[in-house]
Design an enzyme around this catalytic site. Structure first.
Site, PDB file in Angstrom:
ATOM      1  N   ARG A 116     -26.223 -20.646  30.181  1.00 16.68           N
ATOM      2  CA  ARG A 116     -27.189 -21.152  29.195  1.00 16.68           C
ATOM      3  C   ARG A 116     -28.458 -21.610  29.892  1.00 16.68           C
ATOM      4  O   ARG A 116     -28.368 -22.279  30.928  1.00 16.68           O
ATOM      5  CB  ARG A 116     -26.632 -22.386  28.469  1.00 16.68           C
ATOM      6  N   CYS A 134     -39.049 -40.400  18.533  1.00 20.26           N
ATOM      7  CA  CYS A 134     -37.955 -41.359  18.438  1.00 20.26           C
ATOM      8  C   CYS A 134     -38.118 -42.394  19.545  1.00 20.26           C
ATOM      9  O   CYS A 134     -38.412 -42.040  20.689  1.00 20.26           O
ATOM     10  CB  CYS A 134     -36.619 -40.632  18.592  1.00 20.26           C
ATOM     11  N   ASP A 177     -24.147 -37.331  28.823  1.00 22.51           N
ATOM     12  CA  ASP A 177     -24.868 -36.494  29.780  1.00 22.51           C
ATOM     13  C   ASP A 177     -25.039 -37.335  31.029  1.00 22.51           C
ATOM     14  O   ASP A 177     -25.786 -38.317  31.030  1.00 22.51           O
ATOM     15  CB  ASP A 177     -26.228 -36.063  29.198  1.00 22.51           C
ATOM     16  N   ASP A 209     -28.909 -41.845  26.455  1.00 20.58           N
ATOM     17  CA  ASP A 209     -29.367 -41.610  27.829  1.00 20.58           C
ATOM     18  C   ASP A 209     -30.275 -42.772  28.241  1.00 20.58           C
ATOM     19  O   ASP A 209     -31.084 -43.230  27.445  1.00 20.58           O
ATOM     20  CB  ASP A 209     -30.153 -40.298  27.925  1.00 20.58           C
ATOM     21  N   CYS A 233     -35.913 -41.687  22.699  1.00 21.04           N
ATOM     22  CA  CYS A 233     -35.885 -40.309  23.208  1.00 21.04           C
ATOM     23  C   CYS A 233     -35.660 -40.264  24.718  1.00 21.04           C
ATOM     24  O   CYS A 233     -36.302 -40.992  25.469  1.00 21.04           O
ATOM     25  CB  CYS A 233     -37.206 -39.626  22.877  1.00 21.04           C
ATOM     26  N   ARG A 252     -36.503 -37.814  26.552  1.00 27.13           N
ATOM     27  CA  ARG A 252     -37.670 -37.151  27.165  1.00 27.13           C
ATOM     28  C   ARG A 252     -38.958 -37.900  26.812  1.00 27.13           C
ATOM     29  O   ARG A 252     -40.029 -37.321  26.773  1.00 27.13           O
ATOM     30  CB  ARG A 252     -37.769 -35.692  26.706  1.00 27.13           C
ATOM     31  N   ARG A 283     -29.199 -25.450  34.014  1.00 26.75           N
ATOM     32  CA  ARG A 283     -28.154 -26.270  34.621  1.00 26.75           C
ATOM     33  C   ARG A 283     -26.813 -25.545  34.596  1.00 26.75           C
ATOM     34  O   ARG A 283     -26.050 -25.602  35.543  1.00 26.75           O
ATOM     35  CB  ARG A 283     -28.025 -27.595  33.882  1.00 26.75           C
ATOM     36  N   TYR A 284     -26.530 -24.897  33.466  1.00 25.37           N
ATOM     37  CA  TYR A 284     -25.253 -24.200  33.312  1.00 25.37           C
ATOM     38  C   TYR A 284     -25.503 -22.707  33.492  1.00 25.37           C
ATOM     39  O   TYR A 284     -26.493 -22.182  32.983  1.00 25.37           O
ATOM     40  CB  TYR A 284     -24.681 -24.468  31.920  1.00 25.37           C
ATOM     41  N   CYS A 334     -43.538 -33.140  18.979  1.00 21.04           N
ATOM     42  CA  CYS A 334     -42.489 -33.303  17.972  1.00 21.04           C
ATOM     43  C   CYS A 334     -43.111 -33.744  16.646  1.00 21.04           C
ATOM     44  O   CYS A 334     -44.193 -34.323  16.634  1.00 21.04           O
ATOM     45  CB  CYS A 334     -41.499 -34.389  18.406  1.00 21.04           C
ATOM     46  N   LYS A 391     -22.852 -32.552  31.028  1.00 19.25           N
ATOM     47  CA  LYS A 391     -22.213 -33.267  29.921  1.00 19.25           C
ATOM     48  C   LYS A 391     -20.702 -33.352  30.124  1.00 19.25           C
ATOM     49  O   LYS A 391     -20.083 -32.382  30.543  1.00 19.25           O
ATOM     50  CB  LYS A 391     -22.487 -32.519  28.619  1.00 19.25           C
TER      51      LYS A 391
HETATM   52  C1  LIG Z   1     -27.177 -29.932  26.801  1.00 21.19           C
HETATM   53  C2  LIG Z   1     -27.685 -28.836  27.588  1.00 21.19           C
HETATM   54  C3  LIG Z   1     -27.375 -27.493  27.291  1.00 21.19           C
HETATM   55  C4  LIG Z   1     -26.538 -27.103  26.094  1.00 21.19           C
HETATM   56  O1  LIG Z   1     -25.245 -27.607  26.235  1.00 21.19           O
HETATM   57  P1  LIG Z   1     -24.114 -27.283  25.154  1.00 21.19           P
HETATM   58  O2  LIG Z   1     -22.971 -28.113  25.622  1.00 21.19           O
HETATM   59  O3  LIG Z   1     -23.849 -25.814  25.200  1.00 21.19           O
HETATM   60  O4  LIG Z   1     -24.654 -27.707  23.827  1.00 21.19           O
HETATM   61  C5  LIG Z   1     -27.848 -26.508  28.114  1.00 21.19           C
HETATM   62  N1  LIG Z   1     -28.605 -26.800  29.190  1.00 21.19           N
HETATM   63  C6  LIG Z   1     -28.920 -28.060  29.516  1.00 21.19           C
HETATM   64  C7  LIG Z   1     -29.758 -28.318  30.709  1.00 21.19           C
HETATM   65  C8  LIG Z   1     -28.488 -29.129  28.724  1.00 21.19           C
HETATM   66  O5  LIG Z   1     -28.839 -30.380  29.051  1.00 21.19           O
END
Ligand SMILES: *Cc1c(COP(=O)(O)O)cnc(C)c1O
Length: 322
Positions: free
Chosen positions: A98, A111, A312, A275, A114, A116, A94-95, A107, A319
């Protein structure tokens, strides 16, 4: 039982086992069976020992209840659109800097809130060797990816050999600067933080571990010991919690939780707004109340105890701090 040797306690997975363990009233067996037909259940011994009643802060998180079968109109099977942002199995991107890698979807504990919950389960989602290779290739082909976040499921229930191999492969990618693991194992099964697991976690590149815990009572002496062993390797420990009605939705419960985290060497990182996964409405806390509680705690507890209160956004928008 032989010669007074008691069997090692096992993870409780079936509603009848929860009843036999005194964690679920017999009158709720039928509803729990209905939930079990749809969602995974697992209560490991370390958490079972902490549950006083199905509706106390520990029981609410882990003991199935009939409310899970009611999906509210705003709830969704994939509330933060992981699926839409998944270019191949096991990867969510998404980002730009990362990527998530989900090597499995099982798991140590399931939970009841959860996000997911429609995907996770004991026999779900273990990536094949070929799928893992494809995931490594994707990461290697995207030089913008500086950080790989191992999540799932819970990566720390992989065998140390398998987990070590994944970490080794990821840190061998030149542009991957940071590794991160999201887990509940130190709380759910502290004994699993074994010498073999600790050896697998010795990386050359920085590794962060984010530990999901929602109540001070989860940070038992055994959990603290597991955290200390991780911290000894030079692994910074971050705390992730979800704001949950009946579990931690008071100033006192949050102060206790954040202080317990700091004592366990965990820096509170995120406090997540719930969520909207199916059947989780009973856990909802109004974000205005969440903000008010954190505001009221300013000055009362150490500045180091404050996480970012985060939402989120639905539909994969990412987020944002509340
Ligand atoms: C939450 C999340 C992250 C990590 O986010 P941080 O703000 O760096 O902790 C990375 N990718 C996705 C898809 C996420 O949902």
């Amino acid at each position: 039982m032989l010669d007074g040797i008691s069997p090692k306690p096992r993870t409780l997975r079936r509603p009848a086992e929860l009843v036999a363990a005194g964690l679920l009233p017999p009158a709720r067996l039928a509803e729990a069976e209905a939930v079990a037909a749809r969602y995974a259940i697992a209560v490991p011994p370390a958490l079972a020992a902490l549950i006083g009643a199905p509706d106390d802060p520990l029981g609410l998180q882990y003991i199935p209840g009939a409310a899970e079968l009611i999906t509210a109109p705003h709830e969704s099977a994939d509330p933060i659109a992981d699926e839409a942002l998944s270019p191949l199995p096991g990867i969510v991107h998404r980002y730009p800097d990362r990527a998530l890698l989900k090597p499995l979807l099982a798991c140590p504990v399931y939970c009841r809130f959860c996000f997911r919950r429609e995907q996770v389960g004991p026999d779900g989602g273990l990536l094949s060797e070929a799928e893992l290779e494809a995931a490594y290739a994707y990461i290697a082909a995207h030089p913008g990816i500086r950080e790989v976040v191992l999540t799932g499921g819970d990566p720390l229930i992989l065998s140390p050999r398998r987990l070590g191999e994944i970490l080794r492969r990821l840190e061998a990618v030149p542009h991957v600067e940071l590794l991160r693991i999201h887990t509940r194992v130190p709380v759910a099964d502290p004994a699993a933080v074994s010498p073999a697991l600790l050896a697998a976690l010795e990386t050359q590149k920085p590794l962060y571990i984010a530990i999901h815990t929602n109540h001070a009572r989860e940070l038992t002496p055994a959990a603290e010991t597991a955290c200390r062993q991780l911290a000894r390797l030079g692994i910074p420990l971050l705390g992730q919690s979800v704001l949950l009605r009946g579990v931690n939705d008071s100033e006192a419960a949050l102060a206790d939780l954040f202080r317990a985290m700091l004592r366990a060497r965990i820096k509170p990182y995120y406090l997540h707004q719930l969520d909207p996964a199916p059947g989780t409405a009973r856990f909802y806390v109004d974000p205005a109340r969440g903000r008010e509680m954190l505001r009221n705690l300013r000055g009362q507890i150490s500045g180091t105890a404050f996480p970012t209160y985060i939402l989120d956004r639905p539909g994969g928008l990412g987020k944002i701090p509340l």
